[in-house]
Scaffold this active site. Structure first.
Site, PDB file in Angstrom:
ATOM      1  N   HIS A  51      -2.884  -5.379   1.676  1.00 56.99           N
ATOM      2  CA  HIS A  51      -2.180  -5.611   2.942  1.00 56.99           C
ATOM      3  C   HIS A  51      -2.188  -7.080   3.343  1.00 56.99           C
ATOM      4  O   HIS A  51      -2.974  -7.463   4.212  1.00 56.99           O
ATOM      5  CB  HIS A  51      -2.884  -4.827   4.062  1.00 56.99           C
ATOM      6  CG  HIS A  51      -2.804  -3.352   3.935  1.00 56.99           C
ATOM      7  ND1 HIS A  51      -1.801  -2.606   4.505  1.00 56.99           N
ATOM      8  CD2 HIS A  51      -3.615  -2.467   3.314  1.00 56.99           C
ATOM      9  CE1 HIS A  51      -1.994  -1.329   4.237  1.00 56.99           C
ATOM     10  NE2 HIS A  51      -3.079  -1.216   3.520  1.00 56.99           N
TER      11      HIS A  51
ATOM     12  N   CYS B 263       0.830  -1.214   0.000  1.00 56.11           N
ATOM     13  CA  CYS B 263       0.000   0.000   0.000  1.00 56.11           C
ATOM     14  C   CYS B 263       0.865   1.265   0.000  1.00 56.11           C
ATOM     15  O   CYS B 263       1.455   1.584  -1.022  1.00 56.11           O
ATOM     16  CB  CYS B 263      -0.993  -0.050   1.153  1.00 56.11           C
ATOM     17  SG  CYS B 263      -2.406   1.029   0.860  1.00 56.11           S
TER      18      CYS B 263
ATOM     19  N   GLU C 256      -0.243  -8.495   5.260  1.00 57.65           N
ATOM     20  CA  GLU C 256       0.154  -8.588   6.675  1.00 57.65           C
ATOM     21  C   GLU C 256      -1.063  -8.566   7.593  1.00 57.65           C
ATOM     22  O   GLU C 256      -0.964  -8.905   8.766  1.00 57.65           O
ATOM     23  CB  GLU C 256       1.140  -7.462   7.030  1.00 57.65           C
ATOM     24  CG  GLU C 256       0.577  -6.051   7.136  1.00 57.65           C
ATOM     25  CD  GLU C 256       0.382  -5.349   5.788  1.00 57.65           C
ATOM     26  OE1 GLU C 256       0.531  -5.998   4.729  1.00 57.65           O
ATOM     27  OE2 GLU C 256       0.066  -4.145   5.816  1.00 57.65           O
TER      28      GLU C 256
HETATM   29  N1  GLN Z   1      -3.434   6.307   1.053  1.00 59.20           N
HETATM   30  C1  GLN Z   1      -2.251   5.976   1.765  1.00 59.20           C
HETATM   31  C2  GLN Z   1      -1.035   6.741   1.248  1.00 59.20           C
HETATM   32  O1  GLN Z   1      -1.132   7.577   0.440  1.00 59.20           O
HETATM   33  C3  GLN Z   1      -1.975   4.496   1.722  1.00 59.20           C
HETATM   34  C4  GLN Z   1      -2.977   3.751   2.546  1.00 59.20           C
HETATM   35  C5  GLN Z   1      -2.431   2.528   3.201  1.00 59.20           C
HETATM   36  O2  GLN Z   1      -1.228   2.287   3.266  1.00 59.20           O
HETATM   37  N2  GLN Z   1      -3.323   1.757   3.742  1.00 59.20           N
HETATM   38  O3  GLN Z   1       0.044   6.481   1.653  1.00 59.20           O
END
Ligand code: GLN
Length: 199
Positions: free
Chosen positions: A177, A81, A179
């Protein structure tokens, strides 16, 4: 061969879950907050969290250029992410200038930050994933997607026609994710990439 030493960037984000997942996948896992800790690890995980905040902290802690240099020198890495966003070579919708997410260039790709987030804040789904026999249950939270990949990049998974998992050499990234679920197969795939890189 002894277990590889994998760092988890611990400036911000869901560090603990990655440490646990890496240990279950057979790696030795430690937090990385400073330059000397980065220098000591074989590989690095960049967790989910907020890519703009992590970028700011990387600069504050004088870790931005050392981390870019290690990636340029071929250090294996995995980003989930926010970590995917940072591993990109180019970021769309990076945020307010001066506080924006900064690309580290681990993978030749363009990522759009908060891409799914404009439609729905979070969602889950089962995805086919190259190299894994059964689908992965993927949790997306204000997730990015990949808008362009370079010729060296392998696409590993898609969700609703958008690229959400990629690999270039020993650098792996997912929009979601793993994890956060009990499934350790993505972390195990990364640990195997690290091991073959070190061999
Ligand atoms: N929107 C977040 C960002 O810009 C990422 C979201 C996340 O890691 N769950 O970093």
């Amino acid at each position: 061969m002894s277990a590889p030493l994998v760092g988890v960037l611990a400036l911000q984000g869901d560090t603990r879950e990655h440490l646990a997942a890496l240990r279950e996948a057979g790696a030795e896992a430690v937090t990385v907050r400073r330059r000397s800790e980065l220098d000591a690890v074989d590989a690095l995980v960049i967790p989910g969290g907020e890519s703009t905040a992590m970028s700011h902290l990387l600069r504050e802690f004088e870790m931005l250029e050392p981390l870019r240099a290690r990636l340029a020198a071929g250090m294996p890495a995995y980003g989930s992410c926010a970590g995917m966003i940072l591993l990109a070579s180019e970021i769309n919708d990076a945020g307010t200038p001066g506080r924006e997410a900064l690309p580290l260039g681990g993978i030749d790709m363009t990522v759009r930050r908060n891409a799914f987030g404009r439609q729905v804040d979070s969602f889950e789904g089962d995805l086919d994933f190259v190299g894994l026999d059964d689908p992965v249950h993927a949790v997306f939270i204000r997730a990015p997607w990949v808008e362009r990949v370079g010729s060296e990049v392998e696409v590993l998974a898609r969700a609703a026609d958008h690229i959400v998992a990629v690999r270039q050499g020993a650098v792996l990234a997912t929009s979601f994710h793993p994890e956060m679920t009990g499934d350790r197969r993505v972390h195990a795939m990364f640990v195997r990439l690290v091991e073959s890189h070190l061999r």
